[in-house]
Scaffold this motif. Structure first.
Motif, PDB file in Angstrom:
ATOM      1  N   ARG A 138       0.838  -1.217   0.000  1.00 44.69           N
ATOM      2  CA  ARG A 138       0.000   0.000   0.000  1.00 44.69           C
ATOM      3  C   ARG A 138       0.867   1.258   0.000  1.00 44.69           C
ATOM      4  NH1 ARG A 138      -4.376  -2.060   4.381  1.00 44.69           N
ATOM      5  NH2 ARG A 138      -5.671  -3.233   2.929  1.00 44.69           N
ATOM      6  N   GLU A 139       1.902   1.268   0.823  1.00 44.34           N
ATOM      7  CA  GLU A 139       2.804   2.433   0.857  1.00 44.34           C
ATOM      8  C   GLU A 139       3.546   2.593  -0.470  1.00 44.34           C
ATOM      9  OE1 GLU A 139       2.904   4.813   3.125  1.00 44.34           O
ATOM     10  OE2 GLU A 139       1.464   3.723   4.349  1.00 44.34           O
ATOM     11  N   ILE A 140       3.961   1.483  -1.060  1.00 46.80           N
ATOM     12  CA  ILE A 140       4.666   1.533  -2.348  1.00 46.80           C
ATOM     13  C   ILE A 140       3.749   2.097  -3.425  1.00 46.80           C
ATOM     14  CG2 ILE A 140       5.674   0.100  -4.180  1.00 46.80           C
ATOM     15  CD1 ILE A 140       6.718  -1.728  -1.848  1.00 46.80           C
ATOM     16  N   GLU A 141       2.495   1.673  -3.438  1.00 48.66           N
ATOM     17  CA  GLU A 141       1.535   2.197  -4.418  1.00 48.66           C
ATOM     18  C   GLU A 141       1.318   3.692  -4.221  1.00 48.66           C
ATOM     19  OE1 GLU A 141       0.377   0.738  -7.149  1.00 48.66           O
ATOM     20  OE2 GLU A 141       1.706  -0.902  -6.536  1.00 48.66           O
ATOM     21  N   GLU A 142       1.244   4.121  -2.980  1.00 51.47           N
ATOM     22  CA  GLU A 142       1.084   5.556  -2.696  1.00 51.47           C
ATOM     23  C   GLU A 142       2.313   6.340  -3.164  1.00 51.47           C
ATOM     24  OE1 GLU A 142      -0.673   9.094  -1.310  1.00 51.47           O
ATOM     25  OE2 GLU A 142      -1.496   7.151  -1.849  1.00 51.47           O
ATOM     26  N   ILE A 143       3.492   5.797  -2.949  1.00 57.23           N
ATOM     27  CA  ILE A 143       4.731   6.447  -3.409  1.00 57.23           C
ATOM     28  C   ILE A 143       4.729   6.553  -4.930  1.00 57.23           C
ATOM     29  CG2 ILE A 143       7.233   6.109  -3.643  1.00 57.23           C
ATOM     30  CD1 ILE A 143       7.129   4.993  -0.715  1.00 57.23           C
ATOM     31  N   LYS A 144       4.349   5.481  -5.601  1.00 57.23           N
ATOM     32  CA  LYS A 144       4.292   5.512  -7.068  1.00 57.23           C
ATOM     33  C   LYS A 144       3.280   6.539  -7.564  1.00 57.23           C
ATOM     34  CE  LYS A 144       5.751   0.778  -8.011  1.00 57.23           C
ATOM     35  NZ  LYS A 144       5.340  -0.535  -8.536  1.00 57.23           N
TER      36      LYS A 144
END
Length: 187
Positions: A138-144
């Motif tokens: 979830r955090e990686i998707e938000e960063i992307k």
């Protein structure tokens, strides 16, 4: 303090320059080139956590166009004691702050922003999405998503700091700020 990069919003700027005299001349030149780079902003982010708690300090140091800004924040969040997850939160923190920091520069529009992390696997996590944990994905998707939101203005790249870590006063500034956010003393 002639020849020293200026730091805004750091509690004790002198602490950042304590070892300036011990830095090799070649490295000093490289650091000043980073600070005065007219086309690229360098962002150093870090996280310090207190083991066994939900408490962590995250920080980011924004460097470029002759200026340095250091921001930090204390977090109280589940899974923050896991260093890779905490570092993802620090990267996200730097991306969240980026529009406000660029607004302070007013006349400067970098063509590239490079975010540095001290986690070796950061590039694989962001670009390949190698995490098996849902909260990390979830955090990686938000960063992307945040990276994509800047794509019309400039390129955003996230890299492992690697060899640049040695004698890097900007990385040291963010490391110190993340520790201070949670009340940890300097190592």
């Amino acid at each position: 303090m002639e020849g020293y990069p200026e730091v805004i919003r750091a509690k004790r700027p002198r602490q950042i320059y304590r070892s300036w005299a011990r830095i090799p001349e070649k490295r000093k030149e490289e650091l000043l080139l980073i600070k005065y780079n007219p086309t690229e902003m360098s962002v150093y982010c870090d996280c310090s956590a207190i083991k066994g708690t939900r408490c962590a300090g995250i920080s980011a140091c924004f460097v470029g166009y002759g200026r340095v800004y250091v921001q930090s924040q204390k977090l109280d969040k589940k899974n923050v004691g896991k260093s890779i997850f905490s570092e993802l939160l620090a990267v996200k923190f730097s991306l969240d702050l980026l529009p406000n920091i660029l607004d302070r520069y007013r006349q400067w529009n970098p063509t590239r922003v490079v975010i540095y992390s001290d986690v070796e696997a950061i590039e694989d996590l962001i670009y390949k999405g190698t995490s098996k944990k849902l909260y990390m994905r979830r955090e990686i998707e938000e960063i992307k998503r945040l990276m994509e939101s800047f794509s019309d203005l400039f390129d955003v790249v996230i890299n492992y700091i690697g060899e640049q870590r040695s004698y890097n006063i900007f990385y040291n500034a963010t490391h110190t700020a993340s520790r201070k956010a949670i009340g940890k003393k300097r190592r």
